[in-house]
Design an enzyme around this catalytic site. Structure first.
Site, PDB file in Angstrom:
ATOM      1  N   LYS B  95       0.824  -1.090   0.114  1.00 53.51           N
ATOM      2  CA  LYS B  95      -0.140  -0.033  -0.093  1.00 53.51           C
ATOM      3  C   LYS B  95       0.970   1.108  -0.003  1.00 53.51           C
ATOM      4  O   LYS B  95       1.747   1.462   0.900  1.00 53.51           O
ATOM      5  CB  LYS B  95      -0.916   0.001   1.045  1.00 53.51           C
ATOM      6  CG  LYS B  95      -1.855   1.355   1.071  1.00 53.51           C
ATOM      7  CD  LYS B  95      -2.715   1.555   2.661  1.00 53.51           C
ATOM      8  CE  LYS B  95      -2.662   2.935   2.986  1.00 53.51           C
ATOM      9  NZ  LYS B  95      -3.481   3.320   4.136  1.00 53.51           N
ATOM     10  N   GLY B 156      -7.780   9.087   9.996  1.00 53.90           N
ATOM     11  CA  GLY B 156      -7.970   9.401  11.478  1.00 53.90           C
ATOM     12  C   GLY B 156      -9.030  10.430  11.747  1.00 53.90           C
ATOM     13  O   GLY B 156      -9.290  10.550  12.930  1.00 53.90           O
ATOM     14  N   GLY B 184     -10.654   8.020   6.621  1.00 59.53           N
ATOM     15  CA  GLY B 184     -11.581   8.652   7.039  1.00 59.53           C
ATOM     16  C   GLY B 184     -12.723   8.242   7.698  1.00 59.53           C
ATOM     17  O   GLY B 184     -13.862   8.501   7.882  1.00 59.53           O
ATOM     18  N   ASN B 205      -8.854   1.747  10.114  1.00 62.13           N
ATOM     19  CA  ASN B 205      -7.793   1.588  11.110  1.00 62.13           C
ATOM     20  C   ASN B 205      -8.304   2.163  12.267  1.00 62.13           C
ATOM     21  O   ASN B 205      -8.911   1.514  13.342  1.00 62.13           O
ATOM     22  CB  ASN B 205      -6.356   1.765  10.894  1.00 62.13           C
ATOM     23  CG  ASN B 205      -5.359   1.313  11.894  1.00 62.13           C
ATOM     24  OD1 ASN B 205      -5.709   0.900  13.073  1.00 62.13           O
ATOM     25  ND2 ASN B 205      -4.190   1.273  11.669  1.00 62.13           N
TER      26      ASN B 205
END
Lengths: 324, 256
Positions: B95, B156, B184, B205
């Protein structure tokens, strides 16, 4: 009479030896590195006894067992009972609300911040955990060490195989060859001196990635910590970590920009997968380990659990395996 | 479901492995949600293979591993990190994250395209973290990317899909490319929203790791993703301005 051999003179080993001796057991302590010093990760700790703050990111046992700590340490070393102040920059106020939701034992403070800590600038909202305390970890280790010497406990650098019979292994990460689920979590900290700024209690500055705190050590000296990185390289601090730690101090008061950097500490915290401490009895050895970032907070409960197992054969909740 | 570089994902949830209260909780979040892909940051967790205990734990999850270049600001940094990832995790997947702006962590799309080209030529299978810009997307495909990962909102921030119009446009423009909303997401409804738009997967995450109960939140995310995918495949009705009664009114018996 059984002689207990405590291996490791970090906060875990010294607390265990102290608890055993207090209950009348005969104890000797082994550590190839000698008396407490920079070789052990306990030396580099913050020394905050902040069970209520820790609720933000720790499980319930940490909060409950941690509450024993203030009483246990009170008659063994000098405690500062001035509470903890938690603040956030304006852009991180959502994190302060989250912190408040997840913790207890605080009161919300606004204008009062300026009364509590006149040298904090530009913070309009905070949380004050009045019942929390902090200690100087290096002094606390030496106080335990001297307390044990006074009681006639002997310290040795080497041990004979015969002395292993009733051993209590408190070696932290060195016990990994036996405790395979133990891992190291890297922590980095700084000690700075800045007589221009006067803070009287530990201040936590909320940060999206790490619990940043500054702990006054007196005489204008402050401990600034601490990163938490899933890495087992304990050799050096990274530039990024140093930047983040110093930025936090600078954000609390720009006068910290003039501080002298006295020490840089890097070490590994021993931790089990759930970051909670464990007591295991395997054969003739009791292993007490995994204090993670809660060395001074949970060592008293760990010591009590070890003494209960060793002397009374009772199992505290920290005992997760008993194959005597 | 579309294939990601020839691999079919077990399900559309890609879950990050940073910031959990403990590795035990991380493991439980994966186990109970059934997330099929784990993203791992190499940069923060130590260079030179020093995060081994933690990485071993990730490998023991028995899910597909997508290493990332989180925290990289330059092409060179990202390439070095990608090579390290290939060695540690024995995978071609990477990624690619190239941060351009400190406050918004917005990707630097110019460097992103360049790094994607270099890594693809080197045999990597690149998952680029990008914006919703269609021209950048085209350039990434030209560079050899076979997957695109536009942001929902800044990393985040938990704001959900900031630009639904652009994400719809991207889906329409690239109907055959696997698309993942990355970053997001704060709530399960955001994740469901992405799937309802026809996205192939969602990567998140913070929303799980920093929730009060990460395990419950991971399960909630998986449920929402399944719901969103089912809904998309079920051909939802169009929104309309006026009511449309679900039972016919004409010809009803006159009872008054």
């Amino acid at each position: 009479m059984t002689i207990w051999s405590v291996i490791g003179a970090g906060v875990a080993g010294l607390a265990v030896a102290t608890e055993l001796a207090a209950r009348g057991a005969e104890v000797q302590v082994f550590d190839p590195s000698g008396p407490p010093g920079p070789h052990g990760c306990s030396w580099w700790a913050g020394g905050m006894l902040a069970p209520w703050c820790e609720f933000e990111n720790a499980e319930e046992p940490v909060v409950r067992l941690g509450q024993e700590a203030i009483g246990w340490w009170a008659d063994k070393t000098q405690l500062q009972r001035s509470g903890t102040l938690v603040v956030a920059s304006r852009r991180d106020l959502p994190d302060l609300r989250r912190f408040a939701r997840r913790t207890e034992g605080f009161r919300e403070v606004g204008a009062e911040i300026a009364e509590l800590e006149p040298d904090l600038h530009g913070f309009t909202q905070g949380l004050y955990f009045e019942a929390e305390a902090h200690l100087n970890p290096r002094k606390a280790l030496l106080d335990l060490y001297n307390g044990l010497l006074d009681k006639g406990v002997t310290f040795h650098k080497k041990m004979a195989p015969s002395q292993l019979k009733n051993a209590i292994d408190c070696r932290g990460l060195h016990a990994r060859e036996v405790l395979h689920d133990l891992r190291g979590v890297k922590g980095e900290m700084l000690v700075i001196r800045c007589p221009d700024v006067s803070l009287t209690r530990p201040v936590r500055l909320l940060h999206p990635r790490m619990p940043l705190y500054i702990v006054p050590r007196g005489d204008g000296v402050y401990m600034l910590g601490a990163t938490m990185i899933e890495s087992e390289d304990s050799s050096r601090i990274t530039a990024r970590s140093m930047l983040e730690l110093l930025s936090a101090a600078y954000a609390l008061n720009p006068a910290f920009g003039e501080a002298e950097v006295l020490e840089i500490g890097v070490d590994l915290r021993p931790a089990f997968p759930d970051n909670l401490p464990r007591i295991r009895r395997l054969g003739h050895t009791i292993y007490a380990n995994g204090l993670y970032r809660h060395g001074y907070l949970l060592a008293p409960a760990l010591a009590r659990g070890v003494a209960d197992l060793a002397l009374n054969n009772t199992h505290s909740e920290m005992v997760d395996e008993d194959r005597a | 479901m579309k294939r990601f570089y020839g691999t079919e994902l077990p399900n559309p949830l890609m879950l990050g492995t940073a910031q959990y209260p403990s590795p035990a909780i991380l493991e439980q979040a994966f186990r109970e949600s059934g997330a099929g892909v784990a993203t791992v940051s190499l940069r923060r967790e130590g260079a030179g293979g020093t995060g081994q205990a933690f990485w071993q734990m990730i490998q023991d999850l028995s899910v597909l591993i997508l290493p990332n270049t989180a925290g990289c600001h330059t092409v060179n940094e990202a390439i070095t990190t990608a090579h390290m990832a290939r060695e540690v995790f024995d995978t071609k997947w990477i990624k690619l994250e190239l941060i351009g702006h400190t406050d918004s962590l917005q990707p630097d799309v110019f460097q992103l395209v360049e790094a994607a080209r270099i890594l693809t030529e080197d045999g990597f299978q690149v998952f680029p973290y990008t914006t919703e810009d269609l021209i950048v997307a085209e350039r990434l495909l030209d560079a050899g990317c076979e997957v695109l990962m536009p942001w929902g909102a800044p990393i985040g921030s938990g704001r959900g899909l900031n630009n639904e119009y652009a994400l719809r446009a991207m889906r329409a423009e690239f109907p055959d490319v696997p698309l993942v909303v990355d970053a997001g997401i704060g709530l399960p409804s955001h994740a469901a929203h992405a799937m309802e738009l026809g996205y192939d997967a969602v990567l998140l995450n913070t929303a799980v790791a920093r929730a009060g109960d990460p395990v419950a939140m991971a399960r909630a995310m998986m449920s929402a993703i399944e719901a969103g995918k089912l809904a998309h495949d079920a051909d939802p009705i169009e929104a309309r301005d006026m009511a449309e009664a679900s039972t016919p009114v004409i010809g009803k018996a006159f009872l008054a």
